[in-house]
Design an enzyme around this catalytic site. Structure first.
Site, PDB file in Angstrom:
ATOM      1  N   MET A 184      44.026 -91.186  61.753  1.00 41.28           N
ATOM      2  CA  MET A 184      43.959 -90.325  60.984  1.00 41.28           C
ATOM      3  C   MET A 184      46.370 -89.995  61.240  1.00 41.28           C
ATOM      4  SD  MET A 184      41.392 -87.103  62.021  1.00 41.28           S
ATOM      5  CE  MET A 184      40.989 -88.833  62.908  1.00 41.28           C
ATOM      6  N   ASP A 222      39.582 -91.262  67.374  1.00 43.50           N
ATOM      7  CA  ASP A 222      39.708 -90.311  66.814  1.00 43.50           C
ATOM      8  C   ASP A 222      40.966 -90.446  66.657  1.00 43.50           C
ATOM      9  OD1 ASP A 222      38.083 -89.210  64.929  1.00 43.50           O
ATOM     10  OD2 ASP A 222      37.500 -88.205  66.181  1.00 43.50           O
ATOM     11  N   HIS A 239      39.253 -94.286  64.039  1.00 41.89           N
ATOM     12  CA  HIS A 239      39.394 -93.184  62.314  1.00 41.89           C
ATOM     13  C   HIS A 239      41.139 -93.415  62.523  1.00 41.89           C
ATOM     14  CE1 HIS A 239      38.513 -89.269  60.745  1.00 41.89           C
ATOM     15  NE2 HIS A 239      38.922 -90.425  59.995  1.00 41.89           N
ATOM     16  N   GLY A 245      38.066 -81.315  66.361  1.00 43.90           N
ATOM     17  CA  GLY A 245      36.256 -81.496  66.373  1.00 43.90           C
ATOM     18  C   GLY A 245      35.811 -79.726  66.505  1.00 43.90           C
ATOM     19  N   HIS A 304      33.182 -93.789  68.973  1.00 44.92           N
ATOM     20  CA  HIS A 304      34.413 -93.276  67.891  1.00 44.92           C
ATOM     21  C   HIS A 304      35.368 -92.907  68.333  1.00 44.92           C
ATOM     22  CE1 HIS A 304      34.943 -91.752  63.455  1.00 44.92           C
ATOM     23  NE2 HIS A 304      35.405 -90.598  64.266  1.00 44.92           N
ATOM     24  N   MET A 351      45.397 -88.770  65.719  1.00 43.53           N
ATOM     25  CA  MET A 351      45.704 -88.127  64.770  1.00 43.53           C
ATOM     26  C   MET A 351      47.220 -88.547  65.237  1.00 43.53           C
ATOM     27  SD  MET A 351      43.325 -85.157  65.035  1.00 43.53           S
ATOM     28  CE  MET A 351      41.288 -85.299  64.847  1.00 43.53           C
ATOM     29  N   SER A 397      31.213 -82.722  69.499  1.00 38.93           N
ATOM     30  CA  SER A 397      31.189 -81.702  69.991  1.00 38.93           C
ATOM     31  C   SER A 397      30.114 -81.511  70.566  1.00 38.93           C
ATOM     32  CB  SER A 397      31.959 -80.589  68.782  1.00 38.93           C
ATOM     33  OG  SER A 397      31.002 -80.452  68.625  1.00 38.93           O
ATOM     34  N   MET A 438      34.453 -87.322  55.588  1.00 43.70           N
ATOM     35  CA  MET A 438      34.558 -86.052  56.038  1.00 43.70           C
ATOM     36  C   MET A 438      33.921 -85.312  55.490  1.00 43.70           C
ATOM     37  SD  MET A 438      36.740 -87.568  58.800  1.00 43.70           S
ATOM     38  CE  MET A 438      36.466 -85.818  59.275  1.00 43.70           C
ATOM     39  N   ASP A 483      31.233 -87.944  58.701  1.00 42.99           N
ATOM     40  CA  ASP A 483      31.922 -87.538  60.464  1.00 42.99           C
ATOM     41  C   ASP A 483      32.148 -86.140  59.879  1.00 42.99           C
ATOM     42  OD1 ASP A 483      33.826 -86.473  62.342  1.00 42.99           O
ATOM     43  OD2 ASP A 483      35.404 -88.842  61.953  1.00 42.99           O
ATOM     44  N   GLY A 484      31.919 -85.172  61.093  1.00 48.64           N
ATOM     45  CA  GLY A 484      32.474 -83.609  61.089  1.00 48.64           C
ATOM     46  C   GLY A 484      31.003 -82.847  60.887  1.00 48.64           C
ATOM     47  N   GLY A 485      31.249 -81.970  61.940  1.00 50.98           N
ATOM     48  CA  GLY A 485      29.864 -81.421  62.041  1.00 50.98           C
ATOM     49  C   GLY A 485      28.576 -81.190  62.365  1.00 50.98           C
TER      50      GLY A 485
HETATM   51  C1  DX5 Z   1      37.845 -84.431  63.137  1.00 50.11           C
HETATM   52  C2  DX5 Z   1      37.146 -86.271  63.817  1.00 50.11           C
HETATM   53  C3  DX5 Z   1      36.066 -85.973  63.679  1.00 50.11           C
HETATM   54  C4  DX5 Z   1      35.562 -84.645  64.885  1.00 50.11           C
HETATM   55  C5  DX5 Z   1      34.024 -84.876  64.669  1.00 50.11           C
HETATM   56  O1  DX5 Z   1      39.098 -84.136  62.660  1.00 50.11           O
HETATM   57  O2  DX5 Z   1      37.825 -86.499  62.983  1.00 50.11           O
HETATM   58  O3  DX5 Z   1      35.598 -87.228  64.329  1.00 50.11           O
HETATM   59  O4  DX5 Z   1      35.588 -85.284  66.020  1.00 50.11           O
HETATM   60  O5  DX5 Z   1      34.046 -83.303  66.079  1.00 50.11           O
HETATM   61  P1  DX5 Z   1      32.880 -82.695  65.467  1.00 50.11           P
HETATM   62  O6  DX5 Z   1      31.178 -83.761  65.837  1.00 50.11           O
HETATM   63  O7  DX5 Z   1      32.714 -82.038  66.968  1.00 50.11           O
HETATM   64  O8  DX5 Z   1      32.741 -82.354  64.381  1.00 50.11           O
HETATM   65 ZN    ZN Z   2      36.782 -89.237  62.905  1.00 56.00          ZN
END
Ligand code: DX5
Ligand code: ZN
Length: 233
Positions: free
Chosen positions: A71, A38, A69, A147, A36, A40, A205, A140, A182-184
């Site tokens: 963003m 990311d 992904h 992260g 994955h 940004m 993470s 999301m 995706d997330g947490g």
């Molecule tokens: C957040 C990202 C995620 C993030 C996930 O904007 O799109 O992919 O890295 O990280 P964790 O798993 O730490 O929430």
């Molecule tokens: Zn992501």
């Protein structure tokens, strides 16, 4: 659904950026399925990460799919660059594109699988007229940009709604759309997230944090723990 339908997609956002090729190779050798990636832009989200040059640089380190992904806003200009850099899947946020249908078509025209990403407050209604152009729906479970944030519990209900739409579409057409979260995502919540309907699990993470003190960085044990939880579903 059996556990082999579940895919684990570690987010390299939490990897050691000074050793990115090695980190990608190690996480896939440890049993992960997708990389994955990311992206940004400090405009659509308040953080700045990596672009097509880095995608191209890590491409030789794995044959696993690279799941980009985006963003970023706007999205169309950068899509062909990621396709050329070796991306396999490209997803973007509908709010970041003036013409969602056109952006999805552009991704497929460039030989990649296409997906839409839904922020916590973005309604799933965007799906209704573009299902035929989607290979992936990404929900999301945190607000995008960083992260290490906590999973937003309301996402479980939204996952169930997305799962129902995707299953209805599969019954009608026979075509499978992946439902990614995706997330947490952690060992402690991945099973209930799977029960709610997800079949691709991004974890940044949780995965990269687990191996950071080992030398070399290996992720076998955290990936095995995530899979053991998924096997209970
Ligand atoms: C957040 C990202 C995620 C993030 C996930 O904007 O799109 O992919 O890295 O990280 P964790 O798993 O730490 O929430
Ligand atoms: Zn992501």
């Amino acid at each position: 659904m059996t556990s082999r339908d579940f895919l684990i997609a570690p987010s390299i956002l939490s990897a050691n950026f000074a050793k990115l090729g090695e980190e990608v190779a190690n996480v896939i050798a440890s049993g992960a399925d997708w990389v994955h990636f990311d992206v940004m832009d400090n405009h659509y989200v308040p953080n700045l990460t990596i672009g097509p040059l880095v995608c191209e640089a890590i491409r030789p380190y794995t044959t696993a799919p690279i799941d980009v992904h985006l963003m970023v806003k706007p999205v169309d200009r950068i899509i062909p660059d990621f396709a050329k850099a070796g991306a396999n899947i490209i997803t973007f946020h509908p709010e970041a594109s003036e013409h969602v249908d056109r952006s999805l078509g552009l991704i497929r025209d460039n030989g990649c699988q296409a997906g839409l990403v839904f922020n916590p407050a973005t309604p799933l209604a965007y799906l209704d007229y573009v299902m035929d152009k989607l290979d992936v729906v990404l929900l999301m479970s945190v607000n995008p940009g960083f992260g290490g944030q906590s999973f937003i519990p309301n996402t479980l209900q939204k996952l169930a709604e997305a799962r129902a739409k995707i299953d209805a579409y599969a019954r009608e057409t026979g075509r499978r759309i992946r439902l990614e979260i995706d997330g947490g995502v952690k060992v402690g919540n991945i099973a209930e997230i799977a029960r709610a309907g997800a079949d691709v699990f991004v974890a940044g993470s949780a995965v990269y944090g687990a191996g950071k003190d080992a030398d070399p960085h290996r992720y076998d044990s955290i990936i095995a723990d995530l899979r053991a939880e998924l096997a209970k579903v």
